[in-house]
Design an enzyme around this catalytic site. Sequence first.
Site, PDB file in Angstrom:
ATOM      1  N   HIS A 139       0.805  -1.231   0.000  1.00 23.71           N
ATOM      2  CA  HIS A 139       0.000   0.000   0.000  1.00 23.71           C
ATOM      3  C   HIS A 139       0.828   1.267   0.000  1.00 23.71           C
ATOM      4  O   HIS A 139       0.283   2.353   0.151  1.00 23.71           O
ATOM      5  CB  HIS A 139      -0.896   0.061   1.237  1.00 23.71           C
ATOM      6  CG  HIS A 139      -1.946  -0.987   1.281  1.00 23.71           C
ATOM      7  ND1 HIS A 139      -3.210  -0.794   0.799  1.00 23.71           N
ATOM      8  CD2 HIS A 139      -1.910  -2.253   1.736  1.00 23.71           C
ATOM      9  CE1 HIS A 139      -3.920  -1.896   0.972  1.00 23.71           C
ATOM     10  NE2 HIS A 139      -3.145  -2.801   1.541  1.00 23.71           N
ATOM     11  N   LYS A 153      -8.296  13.767   4.999  1.00 22.13           N
ATOM     12  CA  LYS A 153      -7.407  12.609   4.931  1.00 22.13           C
ATOM     13  C   LYS A 153      -6.372  12.767   6.044  1.00 22.13           C
ATOM     14  O   LYS A 153      -6.266  13.843   6.638  1.00 22.13           O
ATOM     15  CB  LYS A 153      -6.709  12.534   3.580  1.00 22.13           C
ATOM     16  CG  LYS A 153      -6.047  13.871   3.163  1.00 22.13           C
ATOM     17  CD  LYS A 153      -5.445  13.802   1.768  1.00 22.13           C
ATOM     18  CE  LYS A 153      -6.461  13.910   0.654  1.00 22.13           C
ATOM     19  NZ  LYS A 153      -6.619  12.683  -0.094  1.00 22.13           N
ATOM     20  N   ARG A 154      -5.592  11.714   6.348  1.00 28.31           N
ATOM     21  CA  ARG A 154      -4.537  11.874   7.347  1.00 28.31           C
ATOM     22  C   ARG A 154      -3.629  13.032   6.986  1.00 28.31           C
ATOM     23  O   ARG A 154      -3.450  13.365   5.813  1.00 28.31           O
ATOM     24  CB  ARG A 154      -3.727  10.572   7.453  1.00 28.31           C
ATOM     25  CG  ARG A 154      -4.383   9.531   8.308  1.00 28.31           C
ATOM     26  CD  ARG A 154      -4.684  10.047   9.693  1.00 28.31           C
ATOM     27  NE  ARG A 154      -3.463  10.126  10.465  1.00 28.31           N
ATOM     28  CZ  ARG A 154      -3.080   9.219  11.342  1.00 28.31           C
ATOM     29  NH1 ARG A 154      -3.859   8.169  11.599  1.00 28.31           N
ATOM     30  NH2 ARG A 154      -1.962   9.341  11.998  1.00 28.31           N
ATOM     31  N   LYS A 181       0.887  14.473   1.300  1.00 28.46           N
ATOM     32  CA  LYS A 181      -0.485  14.784   0.871  1.00 28.46           C
ATOM     33  C   LYS A 181      -0.658  16.291   0.658  1.00 28.46           C
ATOM     34  O   LYS A 181      -1.634  16.740   0.088  1.00 28.46           O
ATOM     35  CB  LYS A 181      -1.494  14.260   1.884  1.00 28.46           C
ATOM     36  CG  LYS A 181      -1.475  12.724   2.016  1.00 28.46           C
ATOM     37  CD  LYS A 181      -2.474  12.243   3.055  1.00 28.46           C
ATOM     38  CE  LYS A 181      -2.389  10.751   3.347  1.00 28.46           C
ATOM     39  NZ  LYS A 181      -3.035   9.913   2.332  1.00 28.46           N
ATOM     40  N   THR A 217      -8.476   6.625  -1.603  1.00 29.62           N
ATOM     41  CA  THR A 217      -9.824   6.075  -1.748  1.00 29.62           C
ATOM     42  C   THR A 217     -10.853   7.174  -1.451  1.00 29.62           C
ATOM     43  O   THR A 217     -11.978   7.100  -1.927  1.00 29.62           O
ATOM     44  CB  THR A 217     -10.051   4.876  -0.801  1.00 29.62           C
ATOM     45  OG1 THR A 217      -9.527   5.203   0.487  1.00 29.62           O
ATOM     46  CG2 THR A 217      -9.360   3.633  -1.326  1.00 29.62           C
ATOM     47  N   LYS A 230     -14.647   8.335  -3.138  1.00 31.43           N
ATOM     48  CA  LYS A 230     -15.878   8.623  -2.382  1.00 31.43           C
ATOM     49  C   LYS A 230     -16.440   9.992  -2.771  1.00 31.43           C
ATOM     50  O   LYS A 230     -17.647  10.151  -2.988  1.00 31.43           O
ATOM     51  CB  LYS A 230     -15.589   8.583  -0.871  1.00 31.43           C
ATOM     52  CG  LYS A 230     -15.216   7.189  -0.382  1.00 31.43           C
ATOM     53  CD  LYS A 230     -14.581   7.191   1.008  1.00 31.43           C
ATOM     54  CE  LYS A 230     -13.887   5.852   1.261  1.00 31.43           C
ATOM     55  NZ  LYS A 230     -12.978   5.866   2.419  1.00 31.43           N
TER      56      LYS A 230
HETATM   57  C1  26Q Z   1       4.671   1.237   9.605  1.00 30.53           C
HETATM   58  C2  26Q Z   1       5.763   1.070  10.429  1.00 30.53           C
HETATM   59  C3  26Q Z   1       5.754   1.538  11.729  1.00 30.53           C
HETATM   60  C4  26Q Z   1       4.606   2.195  12.182  1.00 30.53           C
HETATM   61  C5  26Q Z   1       3.511   2.365  11.351  1.00 30.53           C
HETATM   62  C6  26Q Z   1       3.556   1.899  10.063  1.00 30.53           C
HETATM   63  C7  26Q Z   1       2.395   2.105   9.166  1.00 30.53           C
HETATM   64  C8  26Q Z   1       1.123   2.309   9.667  1.00 30.53           C
HETATM   65  C9  26Q Z   1       0.033   2.538   8.820  1.00 30.53           C
HETATM   66  C10 26Q Z   1       2.552   2.120   7.804  1.00 30.53           C
HETATM   67  C11 26Q Z   1       1.486   2.354   6.970  1.00 30.53           C
HETATM   68  C12 26Q Z   1       0.214   2.571   7.459  1.00 30.53           C
HETATM   69  C13 26Q Z   1      -0.942   2.862   6.620  1.00 30.53           C
HETATM   70  C14 26Q Z   1      -0.848   3.023   5.316  1.00 30.53           C
HETATM   71  C15 26Q Z   1      -1.987   3.418   4.491  1.00 30.53           C
HETATM   72  O1  26Q Z   1      -3.061   3.727   4.978  1.00 30.53           O
HETATM   73  N1  26Q Z   1      -1.799   3.433   3.162  1.00 30.53           N
HETATM   74  C16 26Q Z   1      -2.845   3.865   2.250  1.00 30.53           C
HETATM   75  O2  26Q Z   1      -3.524   2.719   1.785  1.00 30.53           O
HETATM   76  C17 26Q Z   1      -4.654   3.083   1.024  1.00 30.53           C
HETATM   77  C18 26Q Z   1      -5.393   1.816   0.669  1.00 30.53           C
HETATM   78  O3  26Q Z   1      -4.671   1.068  -0.256  1.00 30.53           O
HETATM   79  C19 26Q Z   1      -4.244   3.862  -0.214  1.00 30.53           C
HETATM   80  O4  26Q Z   1      -5.393   4.289  -0.889  1.00 30.53           O
HETATM   81  C20 26Q Z   1      -3.398   5.075   0.175  1.00 30.53           C
HETATM   82  O5  26Q Z   1      -2.900   5.718  -0.984  1.00 30.53           O
HETATM   83  C21 26Q Z   1      -2.260   4.630   1.076  1.00 30.53           C
HETATM   84  O6  26Q Z   1      -1.542   5.770   1.547  1.00 30.53           O
END
Ligand code: 26Q
Length: 754
Positions: free
Chosen positions: A314, A494-495, A500, A601, A605
């Site tokens: 992702h 969004k976050r 972003k 995503t 929406k």
């Molecule tokens: C990794 C290592 C240590 C701590 C946290 C993390 C971590 C936590 C959450 C790494 C990634 C995430 C979340 C990622 C995420 O939400 N990615 C999003 O996924 C969506 C669904 O596929 C995409 O639409 C977005 O583009 C993407 O940013």
Amino acid sequence: MDIQPRLQAITRERYQLEPSQCDDGQLYHALLQLTQELCRHRAAPQGKRKLYYFSAEFLMGKLLSNNLLALGLYDQADALLKQWGSSLANVEEMEPEPSLGNGGLGRLAACFLDSIAALGLSGDGVGLNYHYGLFRQVLKENCQQELPNPWIGEESWLIPTGTTFTVPFGFGPMKAVLWDIAIPGAHTDVANRLHLFDVEHPAPAPESGIDFDKTDIAHCLTSFLYPDDSDEAGRLLRVYQQYFMVSAGAQLILKELDEKGIDPRQLCEHVAIQINDTHPSMIIPELTRLLLERGLSMDEALHQVAHACAYTNHTILAEALEKWPMSFLRQVAPQLEPILRELDRRAKAVFPDPRLAIIDGHDTVHMAHMDIHYSYSVNGVAALHTEILRKAELKPFADVYPDKFNNKTNGITLRRWLEACNPRLAELIDECVGQGWRTDPSRLEGLMDYAGDGAVLSRLLEIKSENKIALCRALRRRQGLRIDHDSLLDIQAKRLHEYKRQQMNALYVIRKYLEIKAGHLPPHPITVIFGAKAAPAYVMAKRIIHLILCLQRLIDADPQVNPWLHVVMVENYNVSWAERLIPACDLSEQISLASKEASGTGNMKFMANGAVTIGTMDGANVEIAHLVGQDNIYTFGASSDHVIGLYAHGGYHAWQYYERSGIKPLVDFIISPQLLAIGNDADLRALWTDMKEKDWFMALLDVEDYIATKDRAVLDYGNRSAWARKALVNIAKSGFFSSDRTIAQYNQDIWHLG
Ligand code: 26Q
């Protein structure tokens, strides 16, 4: 089915009251009980192979409306509640929102569960039962503060199963308790389950804030989602969480196989495991270990595992690709070390290229590398993202495993993100193209026949306007804000992350502010709305929130500006806020630095609810642009190829852009006397310095193009019928982004659930 008698019986039994005498809280609990009863009577779907969707996050949102919709009881329940002096919307206010996810990845998992069940496929989710979820955001003194978000009351959607497993941690065994949430499928009579593992004796919520004892694994393992991993104890806790989830999950898979009388030597014919990013990757060595314990040879075990597991990537941000020191893994689960070394030895025996190693020269384990070697499918989440994985980020892997790589463009469930959150629009669509789009979203294309129909276009504008009024009411009630509901609502929800580029949007706000102060007014009033949480340890993200809040204060207090421009930061942006913001949006901000947003995503929406996108050619925006055509989207900015080239050769220097006459006054405004009078000197200065000297995500590269493009969109908005036509085309083309389509593709190409 008529639910009135049962609801009446429930309220009489629970409260000795008739439903019409109950308050919204009592009605909520009665409906919760009824819905749970109806879900319990649903059978699991049948199929030769069963999917287990492993994810550290499931951002479910409130479940009452969604479940009633799936059960086909939404309209009846709403009518009954209205008869009793309330409504489904009022009653759902009583439901706490489970916040078991950060953002996109977690919400995608929730949309996928909805679609898997609706398609009648046999597939359960596997995750963790975080008690205080993602933090609740409070905006105070122009800054974000974090509080726990407890969501599990006396009664909730959690169903106790009585099932427990023992997870063998290095410090000793620990019990994993299984709770389930029912996932009823719409348009079917089956239900799947979301399996959430929990500790036996969870810790109470911290007294203040979200600090807690990260070494108290036995009680705190499931306290929070991704607790701050800026320190070592936090990172270690993350590994404990991950191993807890996959060890218990692997045991659940083997238990269900046993119950079906299936030999684990046939596991891969009966089980598909989707690994949602690298957070559940330890399922690979753990399942291998458990199969060895059951008498399989290493060859046999690895064959089963590698033909059951499939991995979804992702992200292309290097810092988010998980790698763990072996010493961490050894401390958490020493029994995995010999397996990991064997997985690595075998991979190296075939592919000596060090770029493909699972364990590198520093004894660090690369989770994604393990996933790719030992999965039969590796997918990206949008066409551009998969291309970048193949050609750049994971090229050495794609070269040796070309057939494993595939694309599955993300999707969203239109049941939550259109039918439930925008019922009037759903009705209008029904009138135009019939109800068939609810099961076959490609039928939304039929709306194209109405692109020249003045009556339909004005209905569309009316519905948008009603949704805008409803949003403004909610903002007034919850945050005391007064917003002009006739203004153009421009929304970035969004976050908060530098890639972003909320900071670039803030520069647009500054530009408009300065123009208005100079007497140059926009063609109509604009409200720029942000919804965003920053990770608690992400200092720069918090500074961007601070800047936005300072701008909000400044503009609110300036009678010369505020008839024309407003800035709003929504407090505690979550799924419920998204459900109010998205239907009300005119202009959808999808402005990530090209190549950085894997898919997005939210973009889908907003589109499905008739917002027009302003965006870069990044992630799924590329596919949106292709579908709607250049007249119905506002694209701008450097291409992903150009950006990738700039990073490769170090060719971007923020200060060269900062010096431009169109940019410098905007950036310098961050440390203007007006803003420094409101905000924190050190934070604003640090943001200013970073933006003009580093600007790692190249906001200044694109900002001039962004401002010109957004000004064009604002101008075009004035031609109401032409704008309505753009909105209609966006809705008509959004069927492709139904997660029902995405899941059908996963099933056809990867899972083969049969
Ligand atoms: C990794 C290592 C240590 C701590 C946290 C993390 C971590 C936590 C959450 C790494 C990634 C995430 C979340 C990622 C995420 O939400 N990615 C999003 O996924 C969506 C669904 O596929 C995409 O639409 C977005 O583009 C993407 O940013």
